[in-house]
Design a protein around this motif. Sequence first.
Motif, short mmCIF file in Angstrom:
data_model
loop_
_atom_site.label_atom_id
_atom_site.label_comp_id
_atom_site.label_asym_id
_atom_site.label_seq_id
_atom_site.Cartn_x
_atom_site.Cartn_y
_atom_site.Cartn_z
N GLN A 160 0.83 -1.20 0.00
CA GLN A 160 0.00 0.00 0.00
C GLN A 160 0.87 1.26 0.00
O GLN A 160 1.92 1.29 0.63
N VAL A 161 0.42 2.25 -0.76
CA VAL A 161 1.13 3.52 -0.76
C VAL A 161 0.15 4.60 -0.27
O VAL A 161 -0.99 4.66 -0.72
N GLN A 162 0.60 5.41 0.66
CA GLN A 162 -0.23 6.53 1.11
C GLN A 162 0.49 7.83 0.80
O GLN A 162 1.72 7.89 0.84
N PHE A 163 -0.32 8.81 0.53
CA PHE A 163 0.23 10.08 0.09
C PHE A 163 -0.21 11.21 1.03
O PHE A 163 -1.37 11.27 1.41
N ALA A 164 0.70 12.06 1.38
CA ALA A 164 0.34 13.25 2.16
C ALA A 164 1.17 14.40 1.63
O ALA A 164 2.25 14.19 1.08
N GLY A 198 -2.79 15.09 12.79
CA GLY A 198 -3.97 15.29 11.95
C GLY A 198 -3.67 15.41 10.47
O GLY A 198 -4.54 15.77 9.69
N LEU A 199 -2.44 15.10 10.08
CA LEU A 199 -2.10 15.17 8.66
C LEU A 199 -2.79 14.01 7.93
O LEU A 199 -2.65 12.85 8.33
N GLU A 200 -3.53 14.37 6.89
CA GLU A 200 -4.31 13.35 6.19
C GLU A 200 -3.43 12.53 5.25
O GLU A 200 -2.65 13.10 4.48
N LYS A 201 -3.55 11.19 5.35
CA LYS A 201 -2.80 10.34 4.43
C LYS A 201 -3.80 9.63 3.53
O LYS A 201 -4.67 8.93 4.01
N THR A 202 -3.68 9.83 2.22
CA THR A 202 -4.63 9.24 1.29
C THR A 202 -3.99 8.04 0.61
O THR A 202 -2.88 8.15 0.11
N PRO A 203 -4.71 6.91 0.55
CA PRO A 203 -4.14 5.78 -0.19
C PRO A 203 -4.15 6.07 -1.68
O PRO A 203 -5.09 6.67 -2.20
N VAL A 204 -3.11 5.67 -2.37
CA VAL A 204 -3.05 5.87 -3.82
C VAL A 204 -2.64 4.58 -4.50
O VAL A 204 -1.84 3.82 -3.97
N THR A 242 4.15 6.99 1.99
CA THR A 242 4.40 5.89 2.93
C THR A 242 4.18 4.57 2.21
O THR A 242 3.09 4.33 1.68
N LEU A 243 5.20 3.77 2.13
CA LEU A 243 5.09 2.47 1.47
C LEU A 243 5.02 1.40 2.55
O LEU A 243 5.92 1.27 3.38
N THR A 244 3.90 0.66 2.55
CA THR A 244 3.76 -0.42 3.52
C THR A 244 3.74 -1.74 2.77
O THR A 244 3.00 -1.91 1.80
N GLN A 245 4.57 -2.67 3.20
CA GLN A 245 4.61 -3.98 2.55
C GLN A 245 4.30 -5.02 3.59
O GLN A 245 4.95 -5.06 4.64
N SER A 258 8.07 2.23 5.05
CA SER A 258 9.11 3.26 4.90
C SER A 258 8.44 4.56 4.47
O SER A 258 7.50 4.56 3.68
N VAL A 259 8.91 5.62 5.03
CA VAL A 259 8.35 6.93 4.69
C VAL A 259 9.37 7.63 3.80
O VAL A 259 10.54 7.72 4.14
N VAL A 260 8.91 8.07 2.63
CA VAL A 260 9.80 8.80 1.73
C VAL A 260 9.35 10.27 1.74
O VAL A 260 8.21 10.58 1.40
N ASN A 261 10.24 11.13 2.19
CA ASN A 261 9.94 12.58 2.23
C ASN A 261 10.58 13.26 1.03
O ASN A 261 11.78 13.14 0.83
#
Length: 960
Positions: A160-164, A198-204, A242-245, A258-261
């Motif tokens: 899963q990848v989440q985007f903020a 409260g930062l929104e993370k949207t799945p993409v 945010t990449l979750t495996q 892992s969080v990629v900034n």
Amino acid sequence: MCIVYKRLVKMAEGESVKVAVRVRPFNSREKQMNAKLCIRMEGATTYINDIDGGDEEKFFTFDYSYWSYDGFDDVDGYLTPSNDHYADQKKVFDDVGVGIRDNSWNGFNCSLFAYGQTGSGKSYSIIGYGKNKGVVPLYCEDLFIKMAELQQENPDNQYQVQFAMLEIYNESVFDLLAGNRKALKIRQSKQRGFFVQGLEKTPVGSYKEIEDRMAEGTANRTVAATKMNATSSRAHTVVELTLTQKIKTGGANMTKTSVVNLVDLAGSERAASTGATGATLKQGAAINKSLSALGNVIAALAAASEGKKKVIVPFRDSSLTMILKNALGGNSKTVMIAALSPASVNYEETLSTLRFADRAKQIKTKATVNESPTDKLIRELKEENDKLKKMLEGGVIDQSMVKDEDEEDISDEEVQARLQALMDENNAEKASMEQEWKEKLEEAQKAIEALKAEQSRKQEMMTTTPHIMNLNDDEQLCGMIVFFFEDGSENKVGAKGAEPPNEIELSGLEIETSHCTISHSNGKLLMVVTDEAKVYVNGEYVSGKLELMHGDRLLLGANNMFTVVNPGERETAEKAGITYHKFTYHDAMAEIQNLGSGDDAQKGEELLQQDIAELGPMIGEVNAMSCAMDKKVKFDIVVMPEEGKRRRTAMVSMFSYLTSCSYLLSREEFISRKYKMEEMYQQFVEGDETWKSVPSSEDPFVEDENKETTIGTVSISLKSLGYLFEQEQTLTITNYQGAQKGELRVEYYPVKEDGSIITEEDDIFVDDPDSLVGQPLRFILKIPYARGVPKRFENVFCRYRYFLDTDYTTTGHVTGQNPEFNFSQSHSCVPVTDQFIDYLEKQSLVIEVVGTQIPVPVKPGDERTTKQLMASNFSVNQTPIALMDPEKQMMMSELESTKRRAKKQQNKLIKVQELIDAAKNEQSETISVVDLQRILESNADSMGIAVAGLLAALKFKSRK
Ligand SMILES: Nc1ncnc2c1ncn2[C@@H]1O[C@H](COP(=O)(O)OP(=O)(O)OP(=O)(O)O)[C@@H](O)[C@H]1O
């Protein structure tokens, strides 16, 4: 039950921050200015040369030095290397992007940030333009391709990848994906370190979706920037992926996160003062707290990495450094791209970027694989189980592994039973976690579907429904705000708060509650402008009713710029073979300044026009801010002759209604001051009252009363020197508005080696100035006095820069309306060069008359607001007040002097006439030559040369 086990976390070795620098090609402005290249690169080393200043060459070695200055061909829009030296986007991705990709798949946090001054190429490397995709899109595309492959190979695994996306502006953190713009708090927890609450993370689910989310975030940023009237380059933008495996390994699950900034930092020049000319304003300094804090953090980390003890790293000093703490101070693999301008005019800024990058490369971070705590426990339990099993098989049981410390020894069966119970517990937990994961995934899937549907609806509307879309100074923010007009709709446009609410709500300077109405009927768009609302269409100030056409440019208020898109009209035109010019924000603004493109104008003139086009909207903005906050200051563009050159330069005048003093600011000084004004205006908009108590020494709307001001200038041609002739002139001092501010006496005399003036007796003739080349030339420049300088100036002096001088030559300071400078200075050119002859022929010496203003306080009882004061003498269209070139100014000045002389002579002649008339009366209509001669003689002193000739003629006549 208490299980004792050894922690198996692997700590990576301390690793340096990877640093790359990249130099871009000259931009069009630099090309026009004939910029000089000051960067060269060999391998990983970058050299910088102080071409204009003469400091010795400096060099810095990085992990990568990317040469993108030249050596490329534009192949279908993609900049393709034509030699080995050139680094294209692919090369940068292969070196930098691939590392980030691999690290993120391995479960490490990664950070990529771009540093450099505005326009140096940060966005180009990180995001890219058109086909030249930057690291982020290439990384994301790659991420989803690999994800699909892995999913196919192991259908049981889940990814899963989440985007903020967030923005740090003026120390406040904003979620760019949230519907409302509310500042979020940064919190700290033991486990997560600093995080944005409260930062929104949207799945993409694809790169396209990331692009859409980014566009959405960027659109929100655009709206906010328009409202705050801020330039985008002042904010830091952070994209967080945010990449979750969830991987099945053996019997256990492993979750790696892992969080990629990806951080696009504000232009680095915001960290320091802007005015590179020495006329730096204190207001311009340290504007962006976050960026200066980042510099301090990097310096401290670099010192710590060098083994210095007791280094305190000031992460807490700013929002940016708190958010980046993980990236810089610990658990992350970090890459920095420092973007460089190749032009020598940016030498100082580029050198400071190189120094910053140099310090950054010394930082060491320690990244660890991010496993989910539960998974880690399961994995560790499994490892313990394996270990126990082995012990059982080998017949050696370390009971302490499965029993409490104070418990008696237990039987082998009990050990096994406890082990089994543990396994069952783990399995149950695993199942529940998997269920939870599945539900989350389904939820995410639904959200993605809904977004997709919305997106395709929008896409469809873009090609069928008339709409307006925004134009912005920042290319990346163009087309981010779109308003559609459905057939048959009537859309009221205006500020928030109207009753009933406007269909199209805009924010920003000079947007009225009811600004205009745009209706759509059968493919036609009709606009009705509300009285007094500020609307420009294609550069023209409009009112009332008008039809909007495809391609029209609309400026609503001070800074809401849109272009009209009417797909029906476009299609018809295209069928007829008509293609529309794609207008940029600058084109549209230039149109309002009524400047045209200046195709055949001189280069300097083009630059001037560009500056005016750039400054024009800014002037509108700062004046609107001044009105909103009632700062009693008005700004205007003025055009000044550039010293020593037959060129004109745009400057800004700042007039205070409180003191009636006006000051001139250079373009740089003004822009740097404007940042500070925006900051103040933001506080005003947000209802924060701190702006009211800013001391006047730090208030960008207030100028230091003792600041020297140019009263006016005179231009004197040095052409005569080429013929070894002297020149004595009384020239009119003209201010930037073309108004006369007195006269200045200027004289120059060619002199011999011993300093004595060359006279006719010396018999030196020069027919052709070129014959002076190779010979010495000396002359004395005198500025004896000025006359009629306005009373409101004191400490008056003159200054000028001769030939190649960078410093001013200055006369003494004198107070009074008729200052006697008694200034005399010798200058020379030994030997005369072609360049010097060219200077004499084509340029003029600009002498500035400078003084300090004596404030004139406002009349008691005058309570007019800034808006009222401006309305009394404010023109809507900020066309520059004076557009006079030096040559014309010189001619005007000579003409004025001649006119004054003529006027004086005329007065004298009138006087003579009066005397004659008086004499006539006595002499009953006739006057003898003798009498006339007597009258003239007795008045000769006061009449000067005008009558001298007449007198001589009369004497001659009477003798006869
Ligand atoms: N390596 C490059 N090759 C070709 N063109 C480049 C390169 N880097 C930058 N440019 C061009 O230079 C201009 C400025 O670059 P860019 O917008 O990336 O600057 P920036 O540092 O992000 O500016 P800002 O701080 O205003 O966002 C753009 O028009 C871009 O296309």
